[in-house]
Design a protein around this motif. Structure first.
Motif, mmCIF file in Angstrom:
data_model
loop_
_atom_site.group_PDB
_atom_site.id
_atom_site.type_symbol
_atom_site.label_atom_id
_atom_site.label_comp_id
_atom_site.label_asym_id
_atom_site.label_seq_id
_atom_site.Cartn_x
_atom_site.Cartn_y
_atom_site.Cartn_z
ATOM 1 N N THR A 22 -4.220 22.852 18.548
ATOM 2 C CA THR A 22 -3.390 23.764 19.357
ATOM 3 C C THR A 22 -3.671 25.199 18.947
ATOM 4 O O THR A 22 -4.263 25.452 17.891
ATOM 5 N N ILE A 27 0.223 25.504 21.995
ATOM 6 C CA ILE A 27 -0.341 24.998 23.248
ATOM 7 C C ILE A 27 -1.560 24.146 22.911
ATOM 8 O O ILE A 27 -2.454 24.563 22.181
ATOM 9 N N TYR A 46 -1.828 16.126 28.731
ATOM 10 C CA TYR A 46 -1.217 16.973 27.713
ATOM 11 C C TYR A 46 -1.993 18.256 27.423
ATOM 12 O O TYR A 46 -1.490 19.140 26.733
ATOM 13 N N LYS A 49 -0.286 21.769 27.506
ATOM 14 C CA LYS A 49 1.169 21.612 27.305
ATOM 15 C C LYS A 49 1.568 22.159 25.938
ATOM 16 O O LYS A 49 0.770 22.168 24.993
ATOM 17 N N SER A 50 2.835 22.566 25.828
ATOM 18 C CA SER A 50 3.375 23.069 24.571
ATOM 19 C C SER A 50 3.941 21.915 23.756
ATOM 20 O O SER A 50 4.656 21.054 24.295
ATOM 21 N N PHE A 52 6.212 22.164 21.634
ATOM 22 C CA PHE A 52 7.665 22.341 21.572
ATOM 23 C C PHE A 52 8.321 21.680 22.779
ATOM 24 O O PHE A 52 9.380 21.056 22.677
ATOM 25 N N GLU A 53 7.665 21.807 23.938
ATOM 26 C CA GLU A 53 8.173 21.180 25.157
ATOM 27 C C GLU A 53 8.103 19.660 25.038
ATOM 28 O O GLU A 53 9.047 18.949 25.410
ATOM 29 N N LEU A 54 6.985 19.145 24.512
ATOM 30 C CA LEU A 54 6.836 17.697 24.340
ATOM 31 C C LEU A 54 7.827 17.146 23.327
ATOM 32 O O LEU A 54 8.282 16.006 23.445
ATOM 33 N N GLN A 55 8.170 17.967 22.351
ATOM 34 C CA GLN A 55 9.166 17.562 21.355
ATOM 35 C C GLN A 55 10.543 17.443 21.991
ATOM 36 O O GLN A 55 11.286 16.487 21.723
ATOM 37 N N GLU A 56 10.882 18.398 22.871
ATOM 38 C CA GLU A 56 12.185 18.360 23.559
ATOM 39 C C GLU A 56 12.279 17.139 24.469
ATOM 40 O O GLU A 56 13.351 16.563 24.647
ATOM 41 N N GLN A 57 11.127 16.750 25.059
ATOM 42 C CA GLN A 57 11.106 15.592 25.956
ATOM 43 C C GLN A 57 11.121 14.257 25.186
ATOM 44 O O GLN A 57 11.260 13.199 25.788
ATOM 45 N N SER A 63 7.364 16.865 16.441
ATOM 46 C CA SER A 63 6.004 17.377 16.550
ATOM 47 C C SER A 63 5.578 17.967 15.217
ATOM 48 O O SER A 63 6.225 18.878 14.695
#
Length: 458
Positions: A22, A27, A46, A49-50, A52-57, A63
Motif C-alpha cells: 500500500t 491505498i 481490492y 481500495k483503502s 481503513f475502509e476494508l477494516q470498517e467493512q 488491518s
C-alpha cells in the motif's frame, strides 16, 4: 508506469508468497492472487481500495497495514476473516528521507489448518489428562485378590515399608503380579503424587540403554534430538522408578545404576555437570539373581543394594485358594467390560481350578477374556477351552460334558444321537488313517463308515 514499477508488479504477481503493498495512506497499490485467496476473493476487487475502509467493512479484521501506519513500526498479528480462516500477518513500513511512510509491505500466511490442529491437540491433551486421572484412580483402587497366607504376608509387608525409601526387590515367575504390587507400593507411599516410571529392562536394546536411562545433552551423538532428552531416571525424580526384569540389565549399566543409588547423582550422556536425583527404586525379576552373581552376570554390590526388602511372590499353582477368587473376579470384570452375562459351567470351572497356570494371573485374565468373547452360549462349556488347558486327561471329561450339553440343548432323542454319532465319527477320523481302521475303532462295518462320513460331510 516506470520499468521499476513494472518489475515490482511482475515480482509480486508471480511470487508464491502472499504479498500486498500500500501507499502511505493505506491505498492498495499491488497485490497477488495468493494473498486474497486466503480471504476467498479476487485481488482485482481490492486494488485502489483503502485498508481503513476494508477494516470498517470487516473484511480485514483488523488491518495490519492500518496498525503499521498508526504505530510506524513492523508488526505481526493474527487475523480472523469473515470466512472463519486464521491468518498470520507480518507488515513492514518503508520511510522516505523525511521519515514519512511511503509504502507498507505485508505478508499473509494461512494458519487455519495449523490452528485447527492446535485446537485438536489441546483437546487430546485434555482428554489424555482425564484418562490418566481415571487410570490413576483405578490403580489406586486396584487391590490384590487373595486368600492365601503367602499373599496376606506380602500385602502386610508392603504396607509396613510403603512410607519408607527402602529398595524393594520382587521375585517370582512372569505374570504373578509384580507390576501391580509395585504400583500398589507407590500409591501407598508419600511419593504417590509424583511420577511412577515403569521400565521393562528386557525390551530396551543394549545400544540404547544408557541414553534411555540417563538421557543426553544436545548434539551428543548422531541422531540425537536437538534439544537433548531426559532419561528415565531423571523422569522418576521425587517418584518411584520400577525396573521390571532387572536381571536383564547390562553389566555396564549396573555399575552406573549402583553409583546413582549410592550418590543420588547422575550425568547425562555428553554432559559435564552432575544432577541430583531422588527416587525410590523397586526392582522385579523372574530370574535367580544369586545364581547370576555366582556366574558373574550380575554385580554382587548391586544385588545387596536391591535386596533390602526381598519379596517373593509365589506362582498361582502354589496358592490354589486364590484361583477361584481370581476366576470370579475376572468373570465379573470382563462381563462388565463387554456388557455380557457369560458363566462357567461347573465342569469348566473345575478344570480351571485344577489347571497349573504356567502364565499365572496374567494367563488367567487373558483366558477368561478369550472364553467370554468366543463363546456363543451364555454357559461356557469345557469344549471352549484350549487344548493346552484341557490336556489329555481332562479332554475326555470335556467330551462327556459336551454330550451333557447336547442333552440339555435338545430333547429330541434322534437329534441327540446324531450329534453324538457325528462327534464319535470326528474323533475316530483323528485317530485312524483309513475307513477300515475307523470301522474297527467304532465296531461297525466299513460301508456304514463310508455312509456316515458322507452323511455328516454334507
Amino acid at each position: 508506469m516506470s520499468i521499476t514499477e513494472m518489475i515490482l508488479e511482475k515480482i509480486i504477481k508471480t511470487s508464491k508468497s502472499n504479498i500486498t503493498i500500500t501507499d502511505g495512506n493505506g491505498i492498495i497499490l499491488y497485490t497477488n492472487i495468493d494473498h486474497w485467496s486466503v480471504y476467498e476473493d479476487e485481488p482485482k476487487n481490492y486494488i485502489g481500495k483503502s485498508v481503513f475502509e476494508l477494516q470498517e467493512q470487516g473484511i480485514l479484521s483488523p488491518s495490519i497495514t492500518a496498525i503499521v501506519l498508526n504505530e510506524k513500526q513492523p508488526t505481526q498479528i493474527i487475523q480472523h476473516t469473515k470466512k472463519g480462516k486464521v491468518i498470520m500477518l507480518t507488515a513492514y513500513p518503508i520511510f522516505n528521507d523525511n521519515g514519512e511512510i511511503i509504502r507498507v509491505i505485508s505478508y499473509a500466511m494461512d494458519q487455519t489448518e495449523i490452528s485447527h490442529l492446535q485446537d485438536e491437540y489441546e483437546q487430546l491433551k485434555r482428554k489424555l489428562k482425564g484418562y490418566q486421572t481415571e487410570v490413576e484412580k483405578l490403580r489406586e483402587k486396584e487391590e490384590a485378590l487373595y486368600r492365601s497366607k503367602e499373599m496376606q504376608h506380602i500385602t502386610k509387608t508392603l504396607q509396613r515399608v510403603a512410607n519408607t525409601d527402602a529398595t524393594v526387590l520382587m521375585t517370582g515367575e512372569s505374570g504373578v503380579g509384580k507390576s501391580m504390587f509395585a504400583r500398589k507400593l507407590h500409591t501407598q507411599s508419600h511419593r504417590q503424587k509424583e511420577p511412577f516410571i515403569e521400565v521393562n529392562c528386557s525390551t530396551i536394546p543394549v545400544s540404547l540403554f544408557e541414553s534411555e536411562m540417563f538421557g543426553y545433552e544436545p548434539g551428543s551423538f548422531t541422531g540425537a534430538q536437538k534439544k537433548g532428552r531426559q532419561g528415565l531416571i531423571e523422569q522418576a525424580h521425587n517418584g518411584t522408578l520400577f525396573l521390571d526384569e532387572i536381571g536383564e540389565l547390562p553389566l555396564s549399566i549396573q555399575a552406573k545404576l549402583l553409583k546413582v543409588l549410592q550418590e543420588k547423582k547422575f550425568m547425562r550422556i555428553g554432559g559435564y555437570k552432575e544432577q541430583h536425583v531422588d527416587f525410590r527404586l523397586v526392582g522385579a525379576t523372574n530370574r535367580n539373581l544369586e545364581e547370576m552373581v555366582q556366574k558373574g552376570e550380575f554385580r554382587l554390590d548391586l544385588y545387596y543394594r536391591l535386596n533390602v526388602i526381598p519379596l517373593h511372590i509365589p506362582p498361582l499353582r502354589e496358592r490354589k485358594e486364590d484361583i477361584s477368587l481370581l476366576i470370579n473376579h475376572y468373570i465379573e470384570l470382563i462381563n462388565s467390560k463387554y456388557k455380557t452375562t457369560k458363566k462357567l459351567h461347573p465342569s469348566t470351572y473345575e478344570i480351571l481350578l485344577n489347571y497349573r497356570w504356567p502364565g499365572n494371573v496374567r494367563e488367567l485374565e487373558n483366558l477368561i477374556e478369550r472364553l467370554i468373547l468366543i463363546s456363543d452360549e451364555t454357559i461356557i462349556w469345557p469344549n471352549c477351552l484350549p487344548s493346552s488347558v484341557l490336556g489329555q486327561e481332562v479332554s475326555n471329561r470335556g467330551e462327556a460334558s459336551l454330550i451333557e450339553q447336547f442333552i440339555t440343548e435338545d430333547h429330541n432323542l434322534k437329534a441327540v444321537i446324531e450329534r453324538v454319532e457325528k462327534l464319535m465319527i470326528s474323533k475316530a477320523q483323528e485317530q485312524c488313517k483309513s475307513t477300515y481302521e475307523i470301522a474297527k475303532y467304532l465296531g461297525i462295518s466299513q460301508p456304514s463308515v463310508i455312509y456316515k462320513l458322507k452323511k455328516y460331510k454334507e
